[in-house]
Design a protein around this motif. Sequence first.
Motif, PDB file in Angstrom:
ATOM      1  N   LEU B   7      11.983   8.270 -68.567  1.00  0.00           N
ATOM      2  CA  LEU B   7      10.717   7.973 -69.232  1.00  0.00           C
ATOM      3  C   LEU B   7      11.026   7.296 -70.557  1.00  0.00           C
ATOM      4  O   LEU B   7      11.973   7.673 -71.239  1.00  0.00           O
ATOM      5  CB  LEU B   7       9.928   9.271 -69.494  1.00  0.00           C
ATOM      6  CG  LEU B   7       9.613  10.146 -68.293  1.00  0.00           C
ATOM      7  CD1 LEU B   7       8.790  11.363 -68.743  1.00  0.00           C
ATOM      8  CD2 LEU B   7       8.878   9.386 -67.216  1.00  0.00           C
ATOM      9  N   PHE B  41       8.106   2.770 -60.235  1.00  0.00           N
ATOM     10  CA  PHE B  41       8.012   2.673 -61.696  1.00  0.00           C
ATOM     11  C   PHE B  41       6.602   2.255 -62.076  1.00  0.00           C
ATOM     12  O   PHE B  41       5.867   1.708 -61.267  1.00  0.00           O
ATOM     13  CB  PHE B  41       9.027   1.683 -62.251  1.00  0.00           C
ATOM     14  CG  PHE B  41       8.985   0.332 -61.596  1.00  0.00           C
ATOM     15  CD1 PHE B  41       9.813   0.042 -60.521  1.00  0.00           C
ATOM     16  CD2 PHE B  41       8.100  -0.643 -62.029  1.00  0.00           C
ATOM     17  CE1 PHE B  41       9.772  -1.201 -59.910  1.00  0.00           C
ATOM     18  CE2 PHE B  41       8.044  -1.882 -61.426  1.00  0.00           C
ATOM     19  CZ  PHE B  41       8.879  -2.164 -60.360  1.00  0.00           C
ATOM     20  N   GLY B  42       6.251   2.549 -63.329  1.00  0.00           N
ATOM     21  CA  GLY B  42       4.930   2.142 -63.770  1.00  0.00           C
ATOM     22  C   GLY B  42       4.614   2.604 -65.172  1.00  0.00           C
ATOM     23  O   GLY B  42       5.303   3.467 -65.734  1.00  0.00           O
ATOM     24  N   SER B  43       3.539   2.044 -65.715  1.00  0.00           N
ATOM     25  CA  SER B  43       3.051   2.439 -67.036  1.00  0.00           C
ATOM     26  C   SER B  43       2.170   3.669 -66.916  1.00  0.00           C
ATOM     27  O   SER B  43       1.596   3.930 -65.851  1.00  0.00           O
ATOM     28  CB  SER B  43       2.258   1.282 -67.662  1.00  0.00           C
ATOM     29  OG  SER B  43       3.134   0.200 -67.933  1.00  0.00           O
ATOM     30  N   ASP B  44       2.068   4.413 -68.026  1.00  0.00           N
ATOM     31  CA  ASP B  44       1.271   5.644 -68.012  1.00  0.00           C
ATOM     32  C   ASP B  44      -0.171   5.346 -67.632  1.00  0.00           C
ATOM     33  O   ASP B  44      -0.746   4.355 -68.068  1.00  0.00           O
ATOM     34  CB  ASP B  44       1.324   6.289 -69.412  1.00  0.00           C
ATOM     35  CG  ASP B  44       0.589   7.613 -69.453  1.00  0.00           C
ATOM     36  OD1 ASP B  44       0.838   8.459 -68.569  1.00  0.00           O
ATOM     37  OD2 ASP B  44      -0.267   7.777 -70.356  1.00  0.00           O
ATOM     38  N   ASN B  51       1.492  11.260 -73.796  1.00  0.00           N
ATOM     39  CA  ASN B  51       2.488  10.926 -72.762  1.00  0.00           C
ATOM     40  C   ASN B  51       3.435   9.828 -73.229  1.00  0.00           C
ATOM     41  O   ASN B  51       3.197   9.152 -74.221  1.00  0.00           O
ATOM     42  CB  ASN B  51       1.776  10.428 -71.505  1.00  0.00           C
ATOM     43  CG  ASN B  51       1.367  11.557 -70.581  1.00  0.00           C
ATOM     44  OD1 ASN B  51       1.612  12.732 -70.886  1.00  0.00           O
ATOM     45  ND2 ASN B  51       0.738  11.223 -69.476  1.00  0.00           N
ATOM     46  N   HIS B  52       4.536   9.673 -72.471  1.00  0.00           N
ATOM     47  CA  HIS B  52       5.390   8.512 -72.676  1.00  0.00           C
ATOM     48  C   HIS B  52       4.669   7.287 -72.110  1.00  0.00           C
ATOM     49  O   HIS B  52       3.577   7.418 -71.534  1.00  0.00           O
ATOM     50  CB  HIS B  52       6.746   8.750 -72.000  1.00  0.00           C
ATOM     51  CG  HIS B  52       7.738   9.489 -72.888  1.00  0.00           C
ATOM     52  ND1 HIS B  52       7.389  10.624 -73.601  1.00  0.00           N
ATOM     53  CD2 HIS B  52       9.018   9.235 -73.165  1.00  0.00           C
ATOM     54  CE1 HIS B  52       8.451  11.021 -74.286  1.00  0.00           C
ATOM     55  NE2 HIS B  52       9.439  10.207 -74.059  1.00  0.00           N
ATOM     56  N   PHE B  54       6.144   4.641 -70.084  1.00  0.00           N
ATOM     57  CA  PHE B  54       6.622   4.010 -68.848  1.00  0.00           C
ATOM     58  C   PHE B  54       7.622   4.940 -68.172  1.00  0.00           C
ATOM     59  O   PHE B  54       8.371   5.645 -68.859  1.00  0.00           O
ATOM     60  CB  PHE B  54       7.305   2.686 -69.196  1.00  0.00           C
ATOM     61  CG  PHE B  54       7.602   1.794 -68.019  1.00  0.00           C
ATOM     62  CD1 PHE B  54       8.827   1.842 -67.364  1.00  0.00           C
ATOM     63  CD2 PHE B  54       6.648   0.890 -67.557  1.00  0.00           C
ATOM     64  CE1 PHE B  54       9.097   1.013 -66.284  1.00  0.00           C
ATOM     65  CE2 PHE B  54       6.899   0.057 -66.479  1.00  0.00           C
ATOM     66  CZ  PHE B  54       8.131   0.118 -65.846  1.00  0.00           C
ATOM     67  N   GLY B  55       7.640   4.928 -66.839  1.00  0.00           N
ATOM     68  CA  GLY B  55       8.571   5.786 -66.123  1.00  0.00           C
ATOM     69  C   GLY B  55       9.134   5.132 -64.892  1.00  0.00           C
ATOM     70  O   GLY B  55       8.515   4.233 -64.305  1.00  0.00           O
TER      71      GLY B  55
END
Lengths: 98, 98
Positions: B7, B41-44, B51-52, B54-55
């Motif tokens: 993250l 993967f993706g943005s919050d 939250n963070h 991107f993960g």
Amino acid sequence: MLRHVVLFTWAEGTTGEQLERLTTRLAELPGLIPEIESFDFGSDAEINEGNHDFGIVAEFADRDSFVVYRDHPAHQAVIKECIAPIRDQRAALQFETG
Amino acid sequence: MLRHVVLFTWAEGTTGEQLERLTTRLAELPGLIPEIESFDFGSDAEINEGNHDFGIVAEFADRDSFVVYRDHPAHQAVIKECIAPIRDQRAALQFETG
């Protein structure tokens, strides 16, 4: 699908017994919260330096299903009784997949 | 299986163009690194506060396969060229599943 990811570091003095209790209670959640589509968790595999200690990766059909999980009493009880007492840092994210 | 989770929070001033370039380059990795079993993967999704940003959640057959990915030139290039310039915080973990 919506993927939910949360990573924790544990406070100094966290015991194996506390972690065992957490994993036992986490393992109960899919049976208590039908909105959970997949639910994986575990301690760091100690391959890389500087990692967090523990992670949960779960999947939900959509945002609303995730919110049911997030606010569900069984989930809130695990947070209060098993995570809050040993938690140091927390990093989390939800993102849409597929 | 081994699950890899990372993250990020992005530095102030990160542009949409930089994020687009990152996601384009990340999407190329499964084609370049056969050890990748799954790669999301993706943005919050902006459901929760704090939250963070991107993960990435990826799966590998085992520890060795993950290390091949971690050290692979194509992965290292994405880190250097796309992530390092915009990265603020990073939280990561690998854990065994199933």
